[in-house]
Design a protein around this motif. Structure first.
Motif, short mmCIF file in Angstrom:
data_model
loop_
_atom_site.label_atom_id
_atom_site.label_comp_id
_atom_site.label_asym_id
_atom_site.label_seq_id
_atom_site.Cartn_x
_atom_site.Cartn_y
_atom_site.Cartn_z
N PHE A 28 -34.58 -59.01 -51.13
CA PHE A 28 -34.00 -57.77 -50.62
C PHE A 28 -32.77 -58.06 -49.78
O PHE A 28 -32.68 -59.07 -49.10
CB PHE A 28 -35.04 -57.01 -49.77
CG PHE A 28 -36.15 -56.44 -50.58
CD1 PHE A 28 -37.29 -57.19 -50.83
CD2 PHE A 28 -36.06 -55.17 -51.12
CE1 PHE A 28 -38.32 -56.66 -51.59
CE2 PHE A 28 -37.08 -54.64 -51.87
CZ PHE A 28 -38.22 -55.40 -52.11
N ASP A 29 -31.83 -57.12 -49.79
CA ASP A 29 -30.62 -57.30 -49.00
C ASP A 29 -30.93 -57.35 -47.52
O ASP A 29 -30.42 -58.20 -46.80
CB ASP A 29 -29.65 -56.17 -49.28
CG ASP A 29 -28.38 -56.30 -48.44
OD1 ASP A 29 -28.38 -55.81 -47.28
OD2 ASP A 29 -27.42 -56.89 -48.93
N THR A 30 -31.77 -56.44 -47.05
CA THR A 30 -32.02 -56.30 -45.61
C THR A 30 -33.48 -56.55 -45.30
O THR A 30 -34.36 -55.92 -45.87
CB THR A 30 -31.66 -54.89 -45.13
OG1 THR A 30 -30.30 -54.61 -45.44
CG2 THR A 30 -31.87 -54.76 -43.63
N MET A 31 -33.71 -57.49 -44.41
CA MET A 31 -35.06 -57.70 -43.91
C MET A 31 -35.02 -57.55 -42.39
O MET A 31 -34.04 -57.95 -41.75
CB MET A 31 -35.59 -59.07 -44.33
CG MET A 31 -35.68 -59.21 -45.85
SD MET A 31 -36.62 -60.64 -46.40
CE MET A 31 -38.31 -60.09 -46.11
N ALA A 32 -36.08 -56.98 -41.86
CA ALA A 32 -36.06 -56.63 -40.45
C ALA A 32 -37.41 -56.89 -39.80
O ALA A 32 -38.44 -56.99 -40.48
CB ALA A 32 -35.68 -55.16 -40.27
N LEU A 47 -32.41 -57.06 -37.53
CA LEU A 47 -32.42 -57.20 -38.97
C LEU A 47 -31.44 -58.29 -39.40
O LEU A 47 -30.57 -58.70 -38.63
CB LEU A 47 -32.10 -55.88 -39.66
CG LEU A 47 -30.78 -55.18 -39.33
CD1 LEU A 47 -29.63 -55.73 -40.16
CD2 LEU A 47 -30.90 -53.67 -39.56
N ILE A 48 -31.62 -58.72 -40.64
CA ILE A 48 -30.75 -59.75 -41.19
C ILE A 48 -30.46 -59.39 -42.64
O ILE A 48 -31.35 -58.96 -43.37
CB ILE A 48 -31.40 -61.15 -41.08
CG1 ILE A 48 -30.45 -62.24 -41.56
CG2 ILE A 48 -32.73 -61.22 -41.81
CD1 ILE A 48 -30.91 -63.65 -41.18
N THR A 49 -29.20 -59.54 -43.04
CA THR A 49 -28.84 -59.26 -44.42
C THR A 49 -28.95 -60.52 -45.26
O THR A 49 -29.13 -61.63 -44.73
CB THR A 49 -27.41 -58.72 -44.51
OG1 THR A 49 -26.50 -59.79 -44.22
CG2 THR A 49 -27.18 -57.57 -43.54
N ILE A 66 -33.63 -64.04 -35.49
CA ILE A 66 -34.09 -63.76 -36.86
C ILE A 66 -33.32 -64.66 -37.82
O ILE A 66 -32.10 -64.79 -37.72
CB ILE A 66 -33.87 -62.29 -37.22
CG1 ILE A 66 -34.70 -61.38 -36.30
CG2 ILE A 66 -34.26 -62.04 -38.68
CD1 ILE A 66 -34.43 -59.90 -36.50
N SER A 67 -34.06 -65.25 -38.75
CA SER A 67 -33.44 -66.07 -39.79
C SER A 67 -34.17 -65.82 -41.10
O SER A 67 -35.22 -65.19 -41.12
CB SER A 67 -33.48 -67.55 -39.41
OG SER A 67 -34.82 -67.99 -39.26
N ARG A 68 -33.60 -66.29 -42.18
CA ARG A 68 -34.24 -66.10 -43.47
C ARG A 68 -33.96 -67.29 -44.38
O ARG A 68 -32.95 -67.98 -44.23
CB ARG A 68 -33.80 -64.79 -44.12
CG ARG A 68 -32.36 -64.71 -44.51
CD ARG A 68 -31.97 -63.29 -44.96
NE ARG A 68 -32.60 -62.92 -46.23
CZ ARG A 68 -32.58 -61.69 -46.74
NH1 ARG A 68 -31.96 -60.72 -46.07
NH2 ARG A 68 -33.14 -61.43 -47.90
#
Length: 114
Positions: A28-32, A47-49, A66-68
């Motif tokens: 997904f583009d945006t995770m929060a 949130l993170i894009t 926040i990281s992904r």
């Protein structure tokens, strides 16, 4: 779509926790990350894009990050200098720019107590 949070638990004030949220299916583009304390409304933490752009609520004040990892389809919430007021159920969400908070996890409890 399934979002599964993990990493919650009990910690003393000043401690740290790292939450994870693993998503199934597409990236997904945006995770929060959000949280909800007892008796209060759910609030957005940040949130993170997909391009790693992050936005944080003012109350984070540099304590949370926040990281992904898109390869693992997972988003993380690193929480440092935890306070009693950080006690809440923490939720992750996933969506796209037009609908940022469409899909939700079941939540994970974080308890900060001395």
């Amino acid at each position: 779509v399934q979002l599964v949070e993990s990493g919650g638990g009990s910690v003393r004030p000043g401690g740290s926790l790292r939450l994870s949220c693993a998503a199934s299916g597409r990236v997904f583009d945006t995770m929060a990350w959000h949280r909800q304390a007892p008796g209060l409304q759910r609030e957005l933490i940040g949130l993170i894009t997909v391009r790693d752009r992050t936005t944080y609520a003012d109350f984070v004040k540099g304590r949370f990050t926040i990281s992904r990892d898109n390869a693992k389809n997972t988003v993380y919430l690193q929480m440092n200098s935890l306070k009693l007021g950080d006690t809440a159920v923490y939720f992750c969400s996933a969506g796209d720019p037009r609908n940022k908070f469409v899909n939700w996890g079941q939540g994970t409890q974080v308890t900060v107590s001395s």
